[in-house]
Design an enzyme around this catalytic site. Structure first.
Site, mmCIF file in Angstrom:
data_model
loop_
_atom_site.group_PDB
_atom_site.id
_atom_site.type_symbol
_atom_site.label_atom_id
_atom_site.label_comp_id
_atom_site.label_asym_id
_atom_site.label_seq_id
_atom_site.Cartn_x
_atom_site.Cartn_y
_atom_site.Cartn_z
ATOM 1 N N HIS A 1 0.849 -1.371 -0.197
ATOM 2 C CA HIS A 1 0.043 -0.038 0.115
ATOM 3 C C HIS A 1 0.971 1.327 -0.005
ATOM 4 O O HIS A 1 1.973 1.216 0.576
ATOM 5 C CB HIS A 1 -0.780 0.059 1.198
ATOM 6 N N LYS B 1 -1.912 -8.103 -4.057
ATOM 7 C CA LYS B 1 -2.754 -6.984 -3.974
ATOM 8 C C LYS B 1 -1.765 -5.870 -3.835
ATOM 9 O O LYS B 1 -0.727 -5.599 -3.235
ATOM 10 C CB LYS B 1 -3.426 -6.990 -2.470
ATOM 11 N N LYS C 1 -15.216 22.488 -21.001
ATOM 12 C CA LYS C 1 -16.265 22.579 -22.293
ATOM 13 C C LYS C 1 -15.408 23.078 -23.526
ATOM 14 O O LYS C 1 -15.490 22.657 -24.443
ATOM 15 C CB LYS C 1 -17.441 23.310 -21.937
ATOM 16 N N ASP D 1 -26.411 21.441 -24.691
ATOM 17 C CA ASP D 1 -27.028 22.578 -23.752
ATOM 18 C C ASP D 1 -28.150 23.351 -24.562
ATOM 19 O O ASP D 1 -29.335 23.618 -23.890
ATOM 20 C CB ASP D 1 -25.875 23.342 -23.195
#
Ligand code: NAP
Length: 531
Positions: A136, A162, A313, A354
């Protein structure tokens, strides 16, 4: 089949068994008992013996060391002795024992003791427990990630690999998927934190052994763990498979977005093999480009499209243009797109839903075809991003548009850009709004939006209100804004911002799925969230 493992930080036997029973009820397949805090307790090993025996689900026993992000401060010898007593002395054995790779590598003695507890090719007794070797990093992606995976793959006693690390960005998920695809052994590869959610949800798509989930109402044992119910209900866990198409909402921030809830519910309703995720991308073009490219470059991810919101956008248009894709003409003119579609041949299409969402919200509520928009005189209040799309849409269909804005120059700029042979756009200062003789009023400012719910761009006694007048508020939180309440009271036809939101989402849905969007489902989910 990838399992859901409910993670439980154990403080005592009754608490852990009650939570495990709840996890089983919610649909978990496995439970991980984190026994970090029992290692130094006099009856800690007995508690674990009883837990393993009475557990309603097969279990993983983990006593995570503090230096690996856990809560156990003991040295490795003490920790391993505790695990021996905890896992070998009772009647039953756990399905898995999790142990850190770093400790396993450090000492021959520790390795030998751990390996006595688990099944492996050199084991002479019958032992049902499999060893999960784990690694980890709660800060970042470890530089030696692949070396760690290889070390686990080559450790004969290791049944499950893991790796988990804190995602630096959405891109780290791609590496988690690549680790899962290497398929040396059953593997768990997870990214922690907000940006790691895709690795947790899509673990099933990439054939991981399991994903961890928090029990509803509990904090979870690592950052970013979804709850069992979120996985199963919000992210369609039971339906996910290797072919599932992946969509998302790209923005910064995106945590508040209602889009994942409405799209996943719609996929469910139409039994469409897709899943929709929040995708947070830092607000720079470089981050946008690098992230979207990394998601597109992994064919097995089946990343097929995204809703794109603030501040990306404009970036979407630039990106699709650079990649040789197609940009919808009106989106190009607006200078902003909110929909990315990956076509079947892999080419990209950027469009703006939109303007169509707003246009349709108005014409459908008025009961007129789009062609009759040319007869309308429309007041657009505000001159930001939403106003720009709405001015473009209405002027494209021939309406006369008056843009009222606090900063007049911005309204003037819009008027210059969008006046066209069919639709005239003029600018006006905000203080002239009360004299307006428009038939349709559209609020494109945040006035009235939560938490400023007591504000409105128009006064209650506005003389222009009355029957035949249409008032559309693009603000959708709250649904019933002050502007709409006042306009309705004066006899106007009112349209809430949810209608634009739902229609623009419906356009995206149809583009991606080639199916009519289940708008009733969108409305139901959205309204239940807005309260
Ligand atoms: P934006 O680009 O930041 O523009 C905001 C506009 O509102 C600007 O023209 C600004 O005027 C004006 N404004 C801000 N505060 C004001 C105030 N106190 N008084 C008067 N004017 C003010 O924002 P946007 O992206 O266009 O979004 C505007 C609203 O549209 C948001 O509240 C959002 O809820 C809504 N929206 C709804 C949907 C939907 O699907 N329903 C989609 C997109 C947006 P200046 O130019 O003078 O700064």
């Amino acid at each position: 089949m990838t399992k859901i493992a409910a993670a439980i930080m154990v403080s005592n036997l009754d608490q852990a068994l009650a939570l495990a029973a709840k996890a089983a009820e919610l649909g978990a397949d496995l439970v991980e008992y984190r026994v970090d805090n029992l290692a130094e307790s006099p009856d800690g090993a007995e508690v674990v013996n009883a837990l393993i025996e009475k557990s309603p689900l097969p279990c993983i026993i983990t006593c995570r060391a503090a230096w690996e992000g856990g809560e156990c401060d003991c040295d490795d010898q003490t920790r391993v002795s505790f695990l021996e007593n905890a896992c070998l002395n009772g009647e039953m054995r756990p399905a898995y024992l999790d142990f850190e790779l770093a400790s396993h590598q450090k000492s021959f003695n520790i390795r030998q003791k751990v390996e006595l507890m688990v099944d492996h090719p050199g084991q002479i007794r019958e032992v049902p427990t499999g060893l999960i070797l784990s690694s980890h990093d709660f800060d970042t992606r470890p530089v030696d990630l692949y070396q760690r995976v290889e070390a686990m793959a080559h450790a004969a006693a290791c049944r499950v690999i893991k790796v988990a690390w804190n995602a630096r960005s959405l891109r780290d998920n791609i590496e988690a998927f690549e680790v899962l695809q290497s398929q040396y052994k059953p593997t768990i590869a997870l990214c922690m934190g907000e940006d790691g959610l895709p690795s947790r949800v899509l673990a099933k798509k990439f054939g991981a052994l399991l994903t961890f989930a928090a029990i509803d109402g509990q904090p979870g044992t690592a950052p970013g763990q979804p709850t069992i119910t979120q996985l199963k209900q919000s992210y369609r866990w039971d339906k996910l498979n290797a072919q599932t198409k992946v969509y998302g909402v790209i923005g910064y921030p995106v945590g508040h977005s209602m889009s994942p809830a409405i799209f996943n519910a719609a996929f469910d309703e139409q039994d469409y093999d897709g899943v929709y995720l929040p995708m947070r991308i830092e607000p720079s073009y470089e981050s946008f480009k690098a992230t979207v490219l990394s998601w597109l470059d992994l064919p097995s991810l089946h990343f097929k499209g995204a809703s794109v919101t603030i501040p990306h956008k404009e970036n979407l248009i630039r990106f699709v243009t650079e990649q040789g894709g197609e940009v919808e003409q009106l989106a190009q003119k607006i200078g902003a797109a909110n929909t990315l579609t990956v076509r079947d041949d892999g080419s990209l299409y950027a469009s703006n839903s939109d303007y169509a969402g707003a246009l349709d919200a108005v014409v459908q509520n008025m009961g007129i075809p789009r062609e009759e928009v040319k007869d309308l005189r429309v007041a657009v209040i505000g001159a930001g991003g939403a106003a720009r799309a709405i001015v473009a849409g209405f002027s494209h269909y021939g309406a006369t548009v008056v843009v009222y804005n606090r900063t007049l120059q911005k309204a003037q700029k819009l008027a210059e850009e969008f006046t066209n042979p069919y639709g005239k756009v003029v600018a006006a200062p905000m203080d002239k709004l009360c004299d307006s003789c428009c038939q349709v009023f559209i609020n494109c400012t945040p006035l009235g939006m939560h938490p400023n719910v007591d504000t409105s761009p128009l006064p209650a006694d506005f003389a222009g209100y009355g029957p035949g007048i249409v008032v559309f508020d693009t603000v959708y939180n709250p649904r019933n804004t002050l502007l709409l309440r006042q306009a309705r009271a004066a006899g106007c036809l009112t349209i809430p911002g949810t209608e634009m939101f739902i229609r623009q989402a419906a356009t995206q849905y149809s583009l991606w799925t080639n199916q009519q969007a289940p708008v009733d489902c969108f409305s139901r989910v959205l309204l239940s969230r807005l309260g």
